[in-house]
Design a protein around this motif. Structure first.
Motif, PDB file in Angstrom:
ATOM      1  N   UNK A  10      35.899  99.712  68.752  1.00 47.93           N
ATOM      2  CA  UNK A  10      36.567  98.486  68.308  1.00 47.93           C
ATOM      3  C   UNK A  10      37.020  97.587  69.448  1.00 47.93           C
ATOM      4  N   UNK A  11      37.244  98.173  70.627  1.00 46.81           N
ATOM      5  CA  UNK A  11      37.743  97.389  71.762  1.00 46.81           C
ATOM      6  C   UNK A  11      36.608  96.750  72.568  1.00 46.81           C
ATOM      7  N   UNK A  12      35.359  97.048  72.150  1.00 49.35           N
ATOM      8  CA  UNK A  12      34.204  96.444  72.809  1.00 49.35           C
ATOM      9  C   UNK A  12      33.601  95.357  71.918  1.00 49.35           C
ATOM     10  N   UNK A  13      32.810  94.502  72.512  1.00 54.67           N
ATOM     11  CA  UNK A  13      32.169  93.425  71.757  1.00 54.67           C
ATOM     12  C   UNK A  13      30.985  93.959  70.951  1.00 54.67           C
ATOM     13  N   UNK A  20      25.030  99.874  74.122  1.00 57.58           N
ATOM     14  CA  UNK A  20      25.237 101.322  74.248  1.00 57.58           C
ATOM     15  C   UNK A  20      24.321 102.079  73.284  1.00 57.58           C
ATOM     16  N   UNK A  21      24.303 101.631  72.020  1.00 56.16           N
ATOM     17  CA  UNK A  21      23.491 102.317  71.012  1.00 56.16           C
ATOM     18  C   UNK A  21      22.000 102.179  71.310  1.00 56.16           C
ATOM     19  N   UNK A  26      16.912 104.587  73.640  1.00 58.42           N
ATOM     20  CA  UNK A  26      15.855 104.213  74.591  1.00 58.42           C
ATOM     21  C   UNK A  26      14.997 103.061  74.067  1.00 58.42           C
ATOM     22  N   UNK A  27      15.672 102.027  73.532  1.00 58.49           N
ATOM     23  CA  UNK A  27      14.963 100.864  72.995  1.00 58.49           C
ATOM     24  C   UNK A  27      14.365 100.052  74.145  1.00 58.49           C
ATOM     25  N   UNK A  29      12.900  96.675  75.899  1.00 53.77           N
ATOM     26  CA  UNK A  29      13.209  95.252  75.768  1.00 53.77           C
ATOM     27  C   UNK A  29      14.509  95.045  75.013  1.00 53.77           C
ATOM     28  N   UNK A  30      15.524  95.795  75.392  1.00 53.95           N
ATOM     29  CA  UNK A  30      16.773  95.849  74.626  1.00 53.95           C
ATOM     30  C   UNK A  30      17.463  94.493  74.506  1.00 53.95           C
ATOM     31  N   UNK A  31      17.527  93.728  75.584  1.00 54.01           N
ATOM     32  CA  UNK A  31      18.235  92.442  75.530  1.00 54.01           C
ATOM     33  C   UNK A  31      17.636  91.518  74.472  1.00 54.01           C
ATOM     34  N   UNK A  32      16.304  91.402  74.483  1.00 57.29           N
ATOM     35  CA  UNK A  32      15.625  90.547  73.512  1.00 57.29           C
ATOM     36  C   UNK A  32      15.805  91.083  72.094  1.00 57.29           C
ATOM     37  N   UNK A  33      15.786  92.404  71.960  1.00 55.19           N
ATOM     38  CA  UNK A  33      15.938  93.002  70.637  1.00 55.19           C
ATOM     39  C   UNK A  33      17.345  92.745  70.091  1.00 55.19           C
ATOM     40  N   UNK A  34      18.365  92.829  70.948  1.00 52.71           N
ATOM     41  CA  UNK A  34      19.734  92.557  70.508  1.00 52.71           C
ATOM     42  C   UNK A  34      19.867  91.105  70.058  1.00 52.71           C
ATOM     43  N   UNK A  35      19.275  90.184  70.819  1.00 54.16           N
ATOM     44  CA  UNK A  35      19.287  88.769  70.420  1.00 54.16           C
ATOM     45  C   UNK A  35      18.663  88.613  69.037  1.00 54.16           C
ATOM     46  N   UNK A  36      17.565  89.300  68.832  1.00 50.06           N
ATOM     47  CA  UNK A  36      16.810  89.196  67.564  1.00 50.06           C
ATOM     48  C   UNK A  36      17.625  89.713  66.381  1.00 50.06           C
ATOM     49  N   UNK A  37      18.208  90.914  66.511  1.00 49.62           N
ATOM     50  CA  UNK A  37      18.902  91.509  65.363  1.00 49.62           C
ATOM     51  C   UNK A  37      20.229  90.804  65.078  1.00 49.62           C
TER      52      UNK A  37
END
Length: 221
Positions: A10-13, A20-21, A26-27, A29-37
């Motif tokens: 809860x204290x994280x964005x 972290x998840x 081991x996703x 292209x994580x940054x792009x995937x986070x933007x997408x979801x």
């Protein structure tokens, strides 16, 4: 799979939680995937907000964003609309349908909010006391089942007594909110109407009540 009440740090964005998840899974292209979801679930503008500032509906959407990180073929949601206000329920319903249609992802929903199931799902299984009672296409099951039909007559109590001594005695459901209710097959409703007319009963209204909730109650009695 997403539990009924998803939990995060809860204290994280929202962004940091997904980072972290995503790293745990081991996703690539994580940054792009986070933007997408985040865009898909409508949380882009709150990506840097701490999760403790989120409403229950926003946490539910963040939970769905989490499930999408690794491009699953199947998502299992436990009571996804539980605790949400009407707008939150509508948003969740629209999101689930969009995930299915746009991403081709199969979504299994466990829910007691039957109105949601009726609006979202194309197939269902009703489980009663740990056993499958019925399974099939939602619209076909509702069309093929007995429906509850409410009648308002000039004297509901007298009409109830009349029906109790007729061939329709097994169709009687009771009197609810000043309406006489019966469980009828669709094709037998005109037959009942003819019977009441011949017996001199004045019928002021006939209202078929077709819903998954009514079907569920009928199947689990």
């Amino acid at each position: 799979a997403l539990i009924e009440k998803p939990d995060f740090y809860s204290y994280l964005s929202a962004q940091k939680n997904l980072e972290i998840l995503g790293e745990i899974s081991a996703v690539q292209g994580l940054k792009a995937k986070i933007d997408e979801v985040l865009d898909l679930v409508g949380l882009t503008s709150r990506r840097n907000s701490k999760v403790k500032t989120f409403s229950q509906g926003m946490k539910q959407r963040l939970g769905i964003a989490q499930t999408l990180l690794h491009d699953p073929k199947l998502i299992i949601l436990d009571e996804p609309a539980n605790g949400l206000d009407p707008q939150g329920q509508a948003d969740m319903r629209e999101l689930i349908v969009r995930i299915n249609k746009e991403r081709g992802i199969t979504v299994i929903i466990s829910s007691h909010i039957l109105n949601e199931v009726e609006q979202i799902c194309n197939r269902m299984v009703i489980i009663n006391k740990g056993k499958s009672v019925v399974e099939g296409n939602v619209s076909e099951l509702l069309t093929g089942s007995r429906m509850k039909v409410s009648y308002v007559t000039d004297d509901n109590e007298q009409t109830l007594a009349l029906l109790s001594n007729s061939e329709f005695k097994d169709n009687i459901n009771g009197i609810e909110k000043e309406k006489l209710t019966l469980l009828m097959e669709h094709e037998n409703i005109p037959k009942l109407n003819d019977f009441l007319s011949k017996e001199g009963v004045k019928v002021y209204s006939i209202e078929p009540i077709r819903s998954l909730e009514e079907y569920f109650i009928t199947m689990t009695k």
